[in-house]
Design a protein around this motif. Structure first.
Motif, short mmCIF file in Angstrom:
data_model
loop_
_atom_site.label_atom_id
_atom_site.label_comp_id
_atom_site.label_asym_id
_atom_site.label_seq_id
_atom_site.Cartn_x
_atom_site.Cartn_y
_atom_site.Cartn_z
N LEU A 38 0.88 -1.14 0.15
CA LEU A 38 0.10 0.07 -0.03
C LEU A 38 1.01 1.00 -0.10
CD1 LEU A 38 -2.51 -1.01 2.79
CD2 LEU A 38 -2.86 -1.34 0.15
N ASP A 97 -4.21 1.69 -2.86
CA ASP A 97 -4.24 0.21 -2.52
C ASP A 97 -3.20 -0.28 -3.35
OD1 ASP A 97 -5.23 -0.04 -5.09
OD2 ASP A 97 -7.57 -0.42 -4.75
N ARG A 98 -3.14 -1.53 -3.19
CA ARG A 98 -1.97 -2.28 -4.13
C ARG A 98 -2.03 -2.23 -5.56
NH1 ARG A 98 -3.34 -5.24 0.73
NH2 ARG A 98 -1.75 -5.99 1.80
#
Length: 124
Positions: A38, A97-98
């Protein structure tokens, strides 16, 4: 959302190049995505009291979540190209986010415990 990400990435690339930091934001974000991390983007300014109060929080987050979270500081006081529509006040924390998509944003001082609950909801 994709337009917002493109604007943010462009701004941060300009910032990173302007300060001569190792690598540019695009490569840092790509590396974070490859490593499934993240990202917390901290938009602040040197000398801003709440921004200065965020330094130990960012340091603690970096060490506590090493390998899971990339914390990146951008000095918006030295970046005249930040659009008003993106940053309403400093410090501003933007969480990606990823996959590089924004999932959370906060304006002002953000306590460590509050951030950890956001990160917990995001899966780390």
């Amino acid at each position: 959302m994709k337009i917002i990400k493109v604007i943010l990435v462009t701004i941060f690339i300009i910032v990173m190049q302007g300060f001569g930091w190792a690598g540019d934001l695009d490569s840092m974000l790509s590396k974070a995505a490859e490593e499934k991390k993240l990202v917390m983007l901290e938009l602040g300014s040197v000398g801003c009291i709440p921004c200065e109060q965020m330094k130990p929080v960012m340091s603690k987050l970096s060490s506590t979540y090493k390998g899971k979270l990339e914390v990146i500081f951008v000095d918006s006081g030295k970046t005249p190209n930040l659009p008003d529509a993106q940053v309403f006040g400093i410090p501003t924390q933007v969480f990606l986010d990823r996959n590089g998509k924004e999932f959370h944003r906060h304006i002002g001082y953000y306590a460590y415990e509050s951030i950890t609950s956001v990160l917990k909801k995001a899966g780390i």
